[in-house]
Design a protein around this motif. Structure first.
Motif, mmCIF file in Angstrom:
data_model
loop_
_atom_site.group_PDB
_atom_site.id
_atom_site.type_symbol
_atom_site.label_atom_id
_atom_site.label_comp_id
_atom_site.label_asym_id
_atom_site.label_seq_id
_atom_site.Cartn_x
_atom_site.Cartn_y
_atom_site.Cartn_z
ATOM 1 N N GLY A 12 8.640 -11.962 2.645
ATOM 2 C CA GLY A 12 9.161 -10.265 3.512
ATOM 3 C C GLY A 12 7.609 -9.389 3.631
ATOM 4 N N MET A 13 8.311 -8.343 4.334
ATOM 5 C CA MET A 13 7.152 -7.110 3.900
ATOM 6 C C MET A 13 7.243 -6.769 2.804
ATOM 7 S SD MET A 13 5.487 -6.009 5.970
ATOM 8 C CE MET A 13 5.278 -5.733 7.676
ATOM 9 N N ILE A 14 8.349 -6.191 1.925
ATOM 10 C CA ILE A 14 8.014 -6.289 0.575
ATOM 11 C C ILE A 14 6.674 -7.568 -0.637
ATOM 12 C CG2 ILE A 14 9.242 -5.660 -2.260
ATOM 13 C CD1 ILE A 14 9.456 -4.166 1.132
ATOM 14 N N SER A 15 7.430 -9.171 0.216
ATOM 15 C CA SER A 15 6.058 -9.257 -0.699
ATOM 16 C C SER A 15 4.540 -9.217 -0.423
ATOM 17 C CB SER A 15 7.001 -10.576 -0.500
ATOM 18 O OG SER A 15 8.347 -10.761 0.512
ATOM 19 N N LYS A 16 4.497 -8.910 0.831
ATOM 20 C CA LYS A 16 2.990 -9.130 1.359
ATOM 21 C C LYS A 16 2.915 -7.606 1.115
ATOM 22 C CE LYS A 16 4.064 -11.353 5.687
ATOM 23 N NZ LYS A 16 4.513 -11.315 7.199
ATOM 24 N N CYS A 43 17.788 -0.636 10.500
ATOM 25 C CA CYS A 43 18.263 1.078 9.672
ATOM 26 C C CYS A 43 19.808 1.298 9.029
ATOM 27 C CB CYS A 43 18.797 1.708 11.002
ATOM 28 S SG CYS A 43 18.023 2.170 12.853
ATOM 29 N N ARG A 44 20.377 -0.091 9.372
ATOM 30 C CA ARG A 44 21.627 -0.550 8.479
ATOM 31 C C ARG A 44 21.570 -0.935 7.077
ATOM 32 N NH1 ARG A 44 23.891 -4.583 12.943
ATOM 33 N NH2 ARG A 44 21.800 -4.497 13.047
ATOM 34 N N HIS A 56 7.126 4.961 8.512
ATOM 35 C CA HIS A 56 6.871 4.027 7.509
ATOM 36 C C HIS A 56 7.971 2.827 7.605
ATOM 37 C CE1 HIS A 56 4.489 1.858 4.430
ATOM 38 N NE2 HIS A 56 5.348 2.126 3.502
ATOM 39 N N HIS A 57 9.015 3.311 6.693
ATOM 40 C CA HIS A 57 10.060 2.375 6.588
ATOM 41 C C HIS A 57 10.869 1.277 7.752
ATOM 42 C CE1 HIS A 57 9.466 4.435 2.514
ATOM 43 N NE2 HIS A 57 9.786 3.244 2.673
ATOM 44 N N MET A 60 8.723 9.608 13.391
ATOM 45 C CA MET A 60 8.972 10.597 12.466
ATOM 46 C C MET A 60 8.659 10.705 11.117
ATOM 47 S SD MET A 60 12.577 12.354 13.607
ATOM 48 C CE MET A 60 12.330 11.993 14.773
ATOM 49 N N GLN A 61 7.094 10.871 10.702
ATOM 50 C CA GLN A 61 6.602 10.621 9.771
ATOM 51 C C GLN A 61 7.554 11.652 8.253
ATOM 52 O OE1 GLN A 61 4.049 9.371 8.234
ATOM 53 N NE2 GLN A 61 2.593 9.930 10.400
#
Lengths: 216, 249
Positions: A124-128, B66-67, B57-58, B150-151
Motif C-alpha cells: 500500500g501507499m504507506i509501505s511505499k 474520505c471515510r 496530500h492525504h 486543498m493544501q
C-alpha cells in the motif's frame, strides 16, 4: 386650534411608536438562536473538567443492543478461545453473500488499502512511503496466512496486531467479517489455478491473454 | 447686502439631493456586498490549524478514502473528525520525527484531543445531515469545494440559506448518476478513485465539475429531463424538500 393640538399629539404618538419599533427591532439583534446552549458532537464543553462534551461511558455500561452475547461473531473465537474457521454470519441466498462480499471489498478499499494495498500484497501507499518500516504490513498471499482460520483476520482487525492499530472503533463487527471474507477472496484470486476457471471463462481469458498473469 | 448663496450653491444642493437620495441604496448595496464577500463568509480563505494538515496530500496524492478518517459520514448527521488514534495508525510508523506532527504525538500521549479550528459552521437552528446527502449520491465537493486540491482546508461555499435552496427547490438540476458504481453511496467516493486512475482530463465533464468543486447546475432540457427521472428513481420528495421543517426543526 383643536385640530392642530390633535395633529401635534398624532405626531408625538408617531415618533413614540417609531422609537418603540426601533427598540423592539434592536431587541431582536442577539445571537442566542445562532449559538444555542446545546452541545453538538465533538464540541468543547465549558461545564466538564476535561472540556469534552461527549462523556465517556461509566465502566461496565452496556448500551442497548450491545450486549454482544454472540462470542464467535464479536470476537472471532469460539467458546474455547479457538479462532473460528467459518464466518459466523447467516446468508439466505447467493445474492446476499455477493452483497456481503461487495461490502467487504468497499470497506477493505477504505480501511485496509493504505497499508496492505488493493491486492492485499502489503504494498500500500504507506509501505511505499515508509521506506524504513521496521515491520512492513502483512502480505496475505503467504502459506501462513492462506492457512490461517478466518477468525484470525477478524481478531486482528478487532484487537490490532504488531504495529497495526485496532480498527474496532472504525469498522463495525458485520463489516469486519465482510472484510475478512473479501481477504479470502483476494487470497483465492492471487493463488488461482487455471483449473479453477470454467471452460467459458478460460476461453474468454485466453483470448484476452490475461489468464497467465492470474496464475501463480 | 452681498448674495448669501453663490451660484454654485445650486450644484451643491442638487448633488446633495441626489446623493442623499441614493445613500440608503448605496449603504444597502455595500452591506450586501460585504456580507457576501469572502471577508465575511470566509469562502476560499484557508484557516490556520494546529497541524498543517493537507487534504491534497492525504486524499489525492496518497489516495486515502474520505471515510478512512470521516468514518461516520455515511450513517450519521456528522461526518466526524478523526480521533488522534486514526492519525497515529500511520504516523506511529511514518514521519515519526517530524516536528510538524509534534501536536499529534502530544495529543496521543496526553490523551487530550487536538483542537482543530472549525472550517464549516452552521447556525444552531439549522440541522444538516451528511448521511442522507451521501445516500442520494451528492458528492462531497459539491458543497465543500475542491477538497482534493486543498493544501490547507478552506470553506468551499458560503452555506447561506439561498445557496442550500438552489438544490432543495430544483434537485433535478443537481442529481447525478455514475453508471460505474453499484450504489449511490459508492458513486460519491468513486469519483476520487477515478481521479486517481484517469486524471482530470480522462473524466466526463460532469465528473470534472465534481472534482473541481465547481457550480454544476445543469440547464439543458435533456439534463433536466434526466434529472427529473433520477428524482423519481431516488425517491426524492420534491414537494417537501424546500419546507422549513426539513432543515429547521
Amino acid at each position: 386650534m383643536r385640530q392642530s393640538r390633535a395633529s401635534r399629539w398624532l405626531l408625538r404618538a408617531l415618533k413614540l411608536s417609531l422609537g418603540l419599533l426601533v427598540l423592539v427591532t434592536a431587541a431582536g439583534c442577539h445571537t442566542d438562536m445562532w449559538i444555542q446552549p446545546k452541545t453538538v458532537p465533538l464540541e468543547e464543553s465549558t461545564f466538564y473538567a476535561d472540556k469534552s462534551s461527549a462523556r465517556p461511558l461509566v465502566p461496565g455500561t452496556v448500551a442497548r443492543g450491545h450486549l454482544e452475547e454472540d462470542t464467535p461473531f464479536f470476537t472471532g473465537r469460539d467458546d474455547n478461545g479457538q479462532l473460528v474457521t467459518a464466518i459466523p454470519v447467516k446468508f439466505n441466498s447467493d445474492k446476499e453473500f455477493k452483497e456481503f462480499l461487495l461490502r467487504g471489498q468497499e470497506r477493505f478499499n477504505i480501511y485496509c488499502t493504505p497499508c496492505h494495498g488493493r491486492l492485499g500484497d502489503g504494498q500500500g501507499m504507506i509501505s511505499k512511503r515508509g521506506l524504513a518500516l521496521r515491520r512492513p504490513p502483512a502480505n496475505y498471499h503467504t502459506d501462513r496466512l492462506r492457512n490461517m482460520p478466518i477468525g484470525h483476520f477478524y481478531d486482528v482487525m478487532t484487537k490490532g496486531y504488531g504495529v497495526m492499530f485496532s480498527y474496532a472503533s472504525r469498522v463495525e463487527p458485520q463489516d469486519r467479517w465482510a472484510i475478512a471474507a473479501y481477504i479470502r477472496a483476494l487470497q483465492l484470486s492471487q493463488h488461482a489455478d487455471s483449473a479453477d476457471y470454467t471452460a467459458a471463462q478460460r476461453a474468454s481469458r485466453q483470448s484476452t491473454g490475461s489468464l497467465g498473469t492470474e496464475t501463480q | 447686502m452681498a448674495q448669501l448663496f453663490k451660484p454654485y450653491a445650486n450644484v451643491i444642493a442638487r448633488t446633495s439631493i441626489v446623493i442623499g437620495g441614493m445613500l440608503p441604496v448605496i449603504v444597502g448595496l455595500a452591506a450586501a456586498a460585504y456580507s457576501r464577500s469572502p471577508y465575511n463568509t470566509k469562502v476560499e480563505v484557508p484557516l490556520n490549524q494546529p497541524i498543517p494538515f493537507s487534504h491534497q496530500h492525504h486524499a489525492y496524492e496518497l489516495g486515502i478514502d474520505c471515510r478512512y478518517c470521516h468514518t461516520s459520514v455515511e450513517k450519521s448527521g456528522y461526518a466526524g473528525l478523526p480521533p488522534t488514534e486514526t492519525c497515529m495508525s500511520c504516523h506511529s510508523q511514518i514521519w515519526t520525527n517530524s516536528p510538524l506532527l509534534e501536536p499529534v504525538r502530544k495529543s496521543y500521549e496526553d490523551n487530550t484531543p487536538i483542537q482543530w479550528n472549525k472550517v464549516n459552521t452552521l447556525p444552531s437552528f439549522v440541522n444538516f445531515n451528511h448521511s442522507i446527502h451521501i445516500a442520494r449520491g451528492i458528492n462531497c465537493n459539491q458543497c465543500h469545494g475542491p477538497v482534493n486540491d486543498m493544501q490547507i482546508t478552506f470553506k468551499g461555499h458560503p452555506f447561506m440559506m439561498q445557496w442550500c435552496l438552489q438544490c432543495h427547490r430544483a434537485p433535478e438540476k443537481y442529481l447525478y448518476k455514475d453508471p460505474d458504481s453499484h450504489s449511490l453511496r459508492e458513486q460519491v467516493f468513486n469519483v476520487y478513485w477515478k481521479l486517481q486512475e484517469k486524471g482530470v482530463s480522462g473524466m466526463t465533464p460532469r465528473e470534472q465539475h465534481l472534482v473541481k468543486g465547481e457550480e454544476q447546475e445543469e440547464d439543458g432540457a435533456k439534463d433536466v429531463a434526466e434529472g427529473k427521472a433520477l428524482v423519481k428513481q431516488y425517491g426524492v420528495k420534491v414537494q417537501q424538500l424546500a419546507d422549513c421543517s426539513v432543515c429547521h426543526y
